[in-house]
Design a protein around this motif. Sequence first.
Motif, short mmCIF file in Angstrom:
data_model
loop_
_atom_site.label_atom_id
_atom_site.label_comp_id
_atom_site.label_asym_id
_atom_site.label_seq_id
_atom_site.Cartn_x
_atom_site.Cartn_y
_atom_site.Cartn_z
N GLN A 141 36.63 36.06 42.74
CA GLN A 141 37.86 36.85 42.61
C GLN A 141 37.67 38.25 43.18
O GLN A 141 38.59 38.82 43.77
CB GLN A 141 38.29 36.93 41.15
N GLN A 142 36.48 38.81 43.02
CA GLN A 142 36.22 40.16 43.50
C GLN A 142 36.15 40.24 45.02
O GLN A 142 36.39 41.30 45.60
CB GLN A 142 34.91 40.70 42.91
N TYR A 163 38.71 44.57 37.46
CA TYR A 163 39.09 44.33 38.85
C TYR A 163 38.52 45.38 39.78
O TYR A 163 37.74 45.12 40.66
CB TYR A 163 40.61 44.26 38.97
N GLU A 164 38.92 46.61 39.56
CA GLU A 164 38.50 47.67 40.48
C GLU A 164 38.75 49.02 39.82
O GLU A 164 39.78 49.22 39.17
CB GLU A 164 39.30 47.56 41.77
N TYR A 195 47.27 42.94 35.36
CA TYR A 195 47.81 43.56 36.56
C TYR A 195 48.89 42.69 37.20
O TYR A 195 49.46 43.06 38.21
CB TYR A 195 46.70 43.83 37.58
N THR A 212 38.74 47.93 32.80
CA THR A 212 39.19 47.08 33.90
C THR A 212 38.03 46.33 34.53
O THR A 212 36.94 46.88 34.69
CB THR A 212 39.95 47.91 34.96
N HIS A 240 41.14 39.48 32.16
CA HIS A 240 40.54 38.94 33.38
C HIS A 240 41.32 37.72 33.83
O HIS A 240 41.31 36.68 33.20
CB HIS A 240 39.08 38.56 33.14
N THR A 298 46.78 40.31 40.37
CA THR A 298 46.51 41.73 40.65
C THR A 298 47.61 42.33 41.51
O THR A 298 47.43 43.40 42.09
CB THR A 298 45.16 41.90 41.37
N GLU A 300 43.66 36.15 37.68
CA GLU A 300 43.77 36.30 39.12
C GLU A 300 44.95 37.15 39.55
O GLU A 300 45.14 37.41 40.73
CB GLU A 300 43.89 34.91 39.78
N ARG A 343 34.46 47.75 43.20
CA ARG A 343 34.56 46.36 42.73
C ARG A 343 33.31 45.90 41.98
O ARG A 343 33.22 44.74 41.59
CB ARG A 343 34.80 45.43 43.92
#
Length: 418
Positions: free
Chosen positions: A335-336, A240-241, A155, A238, A205, A209, A207, A386
């Motif tokens: 991170q989430q 992240y979200e 991302y 994904t 994965h 985004t 950081e 998330r």
Amino acid sequence: MPRSPGYKRSPASKPKIEAALDIKGLKPRDDIRVLDALEQEDVFVAAKTWQRFWEGKQNIHRSTFAKICQFLGLDWQEVVEHSQNPVPDDPVPADPNFYGRSTELAELTSWVTNPHCRLIILYGLAGIGKSSLVGKLIERVSGSFQRVEWKKFSYGDSVQSTLIDLLQQLDSQNSGGELNLQQLKQRLWQQLQQRHCLIILEQEHNEHTDKFDDYKQLLRKLLQAYGKPHQSCILLITSYEKPDEVTAVANHRDAAKSMRLGGVDVATGLEILQSKEPKLLENRPAAAELVTRFDGYPLALKLVSSHIRDRYNGKIADFLSHLSVPESIEGIIKQQIEDLDEPARKILDILTDKEPMTQSQLHDACCESIHSDLDFIRAKDLLERRSLLCRYVGDTDDGREFLFGLAPITKQAIYSLK
């Protein structure tokens, strides 16, 4: 799934590349500055593509290889590794130790083989087993498609660079490097219409985004129309979200599906421990408790199994009395949560010290700090997307209802991060 073999740099070319970058005031590991400089010269590549070029361990598309060399002022024929065997850009991961997930696998299979389904979102925490599940899925369904392609992306990469890389995999004769973003989207749409493809987009994965919203726009566009619906299926993996807004624009009830992948059941968790450290199952009740305390999180179970062997002489009970979460798992949870707004953080703070509760109970517990009902609903939904907030079915005074709470490992990680 034949692919263009592509090129990779020779080991001897490393000093030349370093010198060429130094002239431009760049360092090979400073990905952001290198990618910015490439884009200024109209060379659009993903961060992972640049890393593959620099490391020289995997092939990249021939036209991209040549353009990077041109940017560096080098003759690509003096940089390329000669007499090499073709190496796929993004090989499908093979996991010989795949366990359980029969229900999830059956549901994904039904979605992927549904001719109306054009987008599937598989989301969940990093290390929960999404890639392994999709790898097993491909074993089942690859014969149903003319083409299966697996593309990793971040991302943090521009949509333009990711589309160029993907189009190079789909059509080795046309790099797409000369097209603008709108034209690239149309070109991809055309590819999806021409053949029955399964395209897996796997988010790496990390950081980065900052371009997440751009990717949501791309998925919306592919679900909406450039004409008649295409006959292919895109499967987004994904960590992240879940891009929840995407499903709202689906023009057919089966056009978009999503699945949150949670932890495995106790029996499957025990199989994972058996594969890593067989001696841990000598105390089967303690091993079962370990799986439960880590919510069936495969990556965590693999990490702590070695830790228990080395630090606690294989005694699970001793480890559980000093329970700690592996640093890498803490990093995933951090991170989430690090960019959450105040309402979402408040819900986490309350549930860290509470058992699962109904939505109305959770709302009442938050009402002093979250004054808007809309802010509460948005925060709760965000935490679910998330993979931080879990939804359970439980018995209450009003009958069976959904309960909302945090998984044990999430609670433990949040405690550790405070």
